[in-house]
Design an enzyme around this catalytic site. Structure first.
Site, short mmCIF file in Angstrom:
data_model
loop_
_atom_site.label_atom_id
_atom_site.label_comp_id
_atom_site.label_asym_id
_atom_site.label_seq_id
_atom_site.Cartn_x
_atom_site.Cartn_y
_atom_site.Cartn_z
N LYS A 134 -4.32 -6.87 3.36
CA LYS A 134 -4.33 -5.71 2.46
C LYS A 134 -5.75 -5.40 1.99
CE LYS A 134 -2.91 -2.39 -0.30
NZ LYS A 134 -3.86 -2.15 -1.33
N SER B 79 0.82 -1.20 0.00
CA SER B 79 0.00 0.00 0.00
C SER B 79 0.86 1.25 0.00
CB SER B 79 -0.91 0.04 1.22
OG SER B 79 -1.67 1.23 1.21
N HIS C 241 -7.42 -3.66 4.74
CA HIS C 241 -6.87 -2.29 4.75
C HIS C 241 -7.65 -1.44 3.76
CE1 HIS C 241 -4.47 0.71 2.57
NE2 HIS C 241 -3.82 0.95 3.69
N GLU D 249 -10.02 1.70 4.33
CA GLU D 249 -9.76 2.92 3.54
C GLU D 249 -11.09 3.48 2.98
OE1 GLU D 249 -6.55 2.48 0.54
OE2 GLU D 249 -8.03 3.03 -0.97
C1 6PG Z 1 -3.21 1.49 -1.57
C2 6PG Z 1 -4.51 1.68 -2.28
C3 6PG Z 1 -4.48 1.07 -3.65
C4 6PG Z 1 -5.60 1.49 -4.59
C5 6PG Z 1 -6.89 1.89 -3.93
C6 6PG Z 1 -7.93 2.37 -4.90
O1 6PG Z 1 -3.28 0.87 -0.52
O2 6PG Z 1 -2.18 1.95 -2.03
O3 6PG Z 1 -5.50 1.07 -1.55
O4 6PG Z 1 -4.47 -0.31 -3.47
O5 6PG Z 1 -5.17 2.60 -5.30
O6 6PG Z 1 -7.34 0.80 -3.24
O7 6PG Z 1 -9.01 1.52 -4.79
P1 6PG Z 1 -10.43 1.80 -5.44
O8 6PG Z 1 -10.19 2.10 -6.89
O9 6PG Z 1 -11.17 0.52 -5.24
O10 6PG Z 1 -10.99 2.97 -4.71
#
Ligand code: 6PG
Length: 478
Positions: A182, A128, A185, A189
């Site tokens: 993840k 991430s 996570h 998010e």
């Molecule tokens: C990260 C982010 C990455 C991704 C987002 C976008 O941890 O760096 O989570 O994995 O850019 O998850 O996700 P969506 O397009 O589903 O909003």
């Protein structure tokens, strides 16, 4: 071979990860399906460190030291399977294939089992932090064998973000554990982002503040308990003006949130495990609602009655503080639910995941990095088997302090027709989980009435059924 580690798939994430590895003193074998990307990496960033480029998979694998360790950074799904197959054909027992993409954990479990049969180590590593993180220090969640981690772990820990000198990377557990963590996570998010968006919407609707002014409030919030990357970028976005129109940037963006699927997977798995992650689910559904264009048009055309009073806030400063506290309480609930889900999955799949360690490696590098993750680690250090994060004394107290604010905000939103699904459902969860008695008793009675599904009694052991359509006598079933 001479290279310590290889990276295949040199789009931005892969190329940044390769550069990060090289900058940290590793000799990095690089490979891409078309050589142009490999050449571009050498041309633009060749002096970041030692790179060993290859055109073919055979050369690429041969350029590595044993045990050969390769990180795959290609699109999740079929492209990942194709690359794994190609690499495996050239590798030897003991070698290590790492999938650094956002793979769905059942895929990781399947791939790990298939590679294990061939004597290879397969590591599903959640990474991430986006492009910036990949280059300067991501948070890394590797799952697989401890044997593979012995070789791979030190390299990943070296390139990960550091908080107080501690790497934001640790061994998570066997097979799909890393990708699972993840995934959660990302679910968290979604919840965090939705809660922040609701707070913004409430401040705007109730107080009539401009995006700019709300940006300043978020900036202020970022100096306290809420301090986090997502609050920080929100303050930044809200204060940004669209160059073309001169309007607040947030106002020229179409209000339909998209997703690539990790939030949906999180909710699907929670349903399978029977874990209520209402905050994450509401956030995922809120995106779906926003994108439901025909439904939104139909609702507007039908002029659905709002029956609201105008929102008159007497004390603006007190209202802002209410929203801040409601946001913090809702956020704690969303994280608490996510950690419950990790515990349930860990038990289901035999992963033995240390939740305190997950919180620790989320303090830096990742999208949900935040000050309060320290408090979560401390809670699991106090009690590794903690059944409910919000029952930890620190969080129980933190929520207790905000609960009146939380109720005022949710009630105000309801009275004034402002949708705040994640705020409201988190509060409902809080009240549900702490309730002495729930109306689930009535649901059980209904189930027994129409389907003889039986029930337990509060006053004695056993399984019972009532003859509802007969004389209503009760029989014990076991
Ligand atoms: C990260 C982010 C990455 C991704 C987002 C976008 O941890 O760096 O989570 O994995 O850019 O998850 O996700 P969506 O397009 O589903 O909003």
């Amino acid at each position: 071979g001479t290279a310590d580690i290889g990276v295949t798939g040199l789009a931005v994430m892969g190329s940044n990860l390769a550069r990060n590895l090289a900058r940290n003193g590793h000799t990095v074998a690089i490979h891409n399906r078309s050589y142009a990307k490999t050449q571009a990496l050498l041309d633009d960033h060749g002096d970041d460190g030692e790179f060993v480029p290859s055109e073919t998979t055979a050369e690429f694998v041969a350029s590595l030291k044993a045990p050969r360790t390769v990180i795959i950074m290609v699109k999740a799904g079929a492209p990942t399977d194709a690359v794994i197959e190609d690499l495996a054909a050239h590798m030897e027992p003991g070698d290590i294939i790492v999938d650094g993409g956002n793979a769905h954990f059942p895929d990781t479990r399947r791939r790990e089992a298939a590679m294990r049969e061939r004597g290879l180590n397969f590591v599903g590593a959640g990474i991430s932090g986006g492009e910036e993180g990949a280059l300067n220090g991501p948070s890394i969640m590797p799952g697989g064998t401890t044997e593979a981690y012995a070789t791979l772990g030190p390299m990943l820990e070296k390139i990960s973000a550091k908080v107080d000198g501690t790497p934001c990377c640790t061994y998570i557990g066997p097979d799909g554990a890393g990708h699972y963590v993840k995934m959660v996570h990302n679910g968290i998010e979604y919840a965090d982002m939705q809660l922040i968006a609701e707070a913004y919407d409430l401040l705007r609707s109730a107080l009539g503040l401009s995006a700019q002014e709300i940006g300043t409030i978020f900036e202020e919030w970022n100096t306290g308990d809420l301090e986090s990357f997502l609050i920080e970028i929100t303050a930044d976005v809200l204060q940004h003006t669209d160059a073309e129109t001169g309007k607040a940037f947030v106002d020229i963006i179409l209000d339909q949130a998209e997703q690539k699927g990790t939030g949906r997977w999180t909710v699907q798995s929670a349903l399978d495990l029977g874990v209520p992650i209402t905050g994450i689910a509401e956030a995922t559904f809120a995106r779906a609602l926003s994108g439901g264009v025909p439904q939104r048009e139909a609702a507007r055309a039908a002029n659905l009655t709002a029956a609201t009073a105008g929102w008159e806030v007497a004390d603006k400063a007190a209202f802002i503080e209410d929203v801040r506290r409601a946001l913090y309480a809702s956020k704690v609930v969303a994280y608490s639910q996510g950690f419950d889900q990790i515990a349930a999955a860990s038990a289901e799949y035999g992963w033995d995941i240390d939740r305190g360690a997950c919180a620790r490696i989320w303090r830096g590098g990742c999208i949900i990095r935040a000050r309060f993750l320290d408090r979560i680690t401390e809670a699991y250090e106090r009690d590794a088997d903690l059944a409910l994060l919000i029952s930890d004394p620190y969080f129980a107290h933190a929520i207790g302090e905000g609960v009146e604010s939380w109720r005022r905000v949710v009630a105000g939103a309801a009275l004034n027709g402002i949708p705040a699904p994640a705020f409201a459902s988190s509060l409902a969860y809080y009240d549900g989980v702490r309730a002495e008695r729930l109306p689930a008793a009535l649901v059980q009675a209904q189930r027994d009435f129409f389907g003889a599904h039986t029930y337990h009694r509060v006053d004695k052991e056993g399984v019972f059924h009532t003859e509802w359509s007969d004389d209503r006598s009760e029989t014990q079933q076991d």
